[in-house]
Design an enzyme around this catalytic site. Structure first.
Site, PDB file in Angstrom:
ATOM      1  N   GLU A 264       0.837  -1.341   0.076  1.00  0.00           N
ATOM      2  CA  GLU A 264       0.026   0.085  -0.434  1.00  0.00           C
ATOM      3  C   GLU A 264       0.763   1.474   0.100  1.00  0.00           C
ATOM      4  OE1 GLU A 264      -2.739  -0.025   3.199  1.00  0.00           O
ATOM      5  OE2 GLU A 264      -3.593  -2.064   2.525  1.00  0.00           O
TER       6      GLU A 264
ATOM      7  N   GLU B 171      -8.458  -0.153  13.625  1.00  0.00           N
ATOM      8  CA  GLU B 171      -9.985  -1.328  12.391  1.00  0.00           C
ATOM      9  C   GLU B 171      -8.799  -2.069  13.159  1.00  0.00           C
ATOM     10  OE1 GLU B 171      -8.813  -2.393   7.919  1.00  0.00           O
ATOM     11  OE2 GLU B 171      -8.871  -0.514   8.976  1.00  0.00           O
TER      12      GLU B 171
ATOM     13  N   LYS C 220     -15.604  -1.285   2.387  1.00  0.00           N
ATOM     14  CA  LYS C 220     -14.961  -2.031   0.779  1.00  0.00           C
ATOM     15  C   LYS C 220     -16.063  -2.054  -0.236  1.00  0.00           C
ATOM     16  CE  LYS C 220     -10.630  -3.224   3.433  1.00  0.00           C
ATOM     17  NZ  LYS C 220     -10.083  -4.499   4.001  1.00  0.00           N
TER      18      LYS C 220
ATOM     19  N   LYS D  28      -9.626   5.665   3.381  1.00  0.00           N
ATOM     20  CA  LYS D  28      -8.597   4.678   3.619  1.00  0.00           C
ATOM     21  C   LYS D  28      -7.594   3.974   2.665  1.00  0.00           C
ATOM     22  CE  LYS D  28      -6.578   0.674   5.771  1.00  0.00           C
ATOM     23  NZ  LYS D  28      -7.051  -0.277   6.417  1.00  0.00           N
TER      24      LYS D  28
END
EC number: 4.2.1.11
Length: 427
Positions: free
Chosen positions: A205, A285, A337, A388
């Site tokens: 990422e 998270e 998501k 995010k």
């Protein structure tokens, strides 16, 4: 004018070099919508199913030709001629056609590609940006970015058990200022890591993946970089964590291999509460494993009034699982998501349920991404206030940030940056 006349699926590559599905939807007036589907590395057991071919002679079994065939065949046959504006009806038609509770027959990757491409085609037909088409005239809130600057866990080849250490420049006056702040901290951190003798290679990422011994060591580097970049940790910039605890939850214990210790659910909750007490952490998270509900209740009781506790693997963007959390009082936020659930309609329903219950919602990428920037528009469309989408490196991550810059510029004086008000700690 907005009738669907063609649906074209194809196999493309994601940011990890693995195949994924891309879909074009063509309307009667010539408008085209294109969507590419992301893919996760640390996936929840309760997610909708991403259909892979399993043919080891091709892409090591990860090909998606079956999903592409579903797009070009069954899905086009069912949706051809339908009005692209009928998003709910289109999504419901695909769900019923699939006929499974987790979209495993046709594949969530096939269904999602069509669902998002339909919305983008309809938006194009009306000459509207996607955020405006989906969110209407009230869509104007630019989200606080969660920027993943140190990677560990399943996203990097290093000893750190926690998957993500993120910064949130919530004290900025605008999204563009928040992005600048994040970039400056990212580059400062690179220099600090290099000075300490660590490599500055990046993970999936875009964050750095140094060989650090513990979460504390990573957090110390993050806090130092914030200060050396000229910002105040806890005031200008906050910290968010994604331990992705399911990945190291084994036989009822949280196993920290790098640190040589194991914690029970109550101990894990207390450990995370201790980190929140010692560092300016405002969001965690998946601090507990996806099926460790008692652990989730424990951590919610300990710090749920002052820290955002985000369910990712826990809720998998599914309203049924989210409702259980709301009803039984665990977690206080949901990660959104699109590919966890598989349609735009179900994604929007999850955000709506969260907001009605007083839970926050965080729009999110996956570790396997593409240049598709749809989630940037969806973050603004839903006014969710947080996004995010990785680090300040790799075009698959910056494509979302750049789209948000465009949206902020387009909105002009109407643009509203969510800032600290988006976070539980400041409400």
């Amino acid at each position: 004018m907005t009738a669907i006349v063609d649906i074209i699926g194809r196999e493309i590559l994601d940011s990890r070099g693995n195949p994924t599905v891309e879909v074009d939807v063509v309307l009667e007036d010539g408008s085209v919508g294109r969507a590419a589907v992301p893919s996760g590395a640390s996936t929840g057991a309760h997610e909708a199913v991403e259909l892979r071919d399993g043919d080891k002679s091709r892409y090591l079994g990860k090909g998606v030709l079956k999903a592409v065939e579903a797009v070009n065949g069954e899905l086009f046959d069912a949706l051809g001629g339908m009005d692209a504006e009928a998003q709910v009806q289109i999504d419901q038609t695909m769900i019923e056609l699939d006929g499974t509770p987790n979209k495993s027959r046709l594949g969530a990757n096939a269904i999602l590609g069509v669902s998002l491409a339909v919305a983008k085609a309809a938006a194009s037909s009306y000459d509207l940006p996607l955020y405006r088409y989906v969110g209407g005239t009230s869509a104007r809130t630019l989200p606080v970015p969660m920027m993943n600057i140190i990677n560990g866990g399943a996203h990097a080849d290093n000893p750190i058990d926690f998957q993500e250490f993120m910064i949130m420049p919530a004290g900025a006056a605008s999204f563009s200022e928040a992005l600048r702040c994040g970039s400056e901290i990212f580059h400062t951190l690179k220099g600090e890591l290099k000075k300490a003798g660590h490599n500055t290679n990046v993970g999936d990422e875009g964050g750095f993946a140094p060989n650090l011994p513990s979460a504390d060591a990573a957090l110390d580097f993050v806090v130092s970089a914030i200060g050396k970049a000229g910002y105040k940790a806890g005031e200008d910039v906050m910290i968010a964590l994604d331990p992705a605890s399911t990945e190291f939850f084994k036989n009822g214990k949280y196993v920290y291999e790098a640190e040589g210790r194991s914690l029970g659910p109550q101990e894990q909750a207390k450990y995370l509460a201790d980190l929140v007490a010692r560092y300016p952490i405002v969001s965690i998270e998946d601090g507990m494993a996806e099926d460790d509900i008692e652990g989730w209740k424990a951590i919610t009781g300990l710090i749920g009034d002052k820290c955002q506790l985000v369910g990712d693997d826990l809720f998998v963007t599914n309203v049924t699982r989210l409702y259980d959390g709301i009803k039984n009082g665990y977690a206080n936020s949901i990660l959104i998501k699109v590919n966890q659930i598989g349609t735009l309609t179900e994604t929007l329903a999850a955000v709506e349920m969260a907001h009605k219950a007083g839970y926050t919602a965080v729009m999110s990428h996956r570790s396997g991404e593409t240049e598709d920037s749809t989630i940037a528009d969806l973050a603004v469309a839903t006014n969710c206030g947080q996004i995010k989408t990785g680090s300040l490196a790799r075009a698959d991550r910056t494509s979302k940030y750049n789209q948000l810059l465009r949206i902020e510029q387009e909105l002009g004086t109407q643009a509203h940056f969510a800032g600290k008000a988006a976070l539980k700690a400041f409400r």
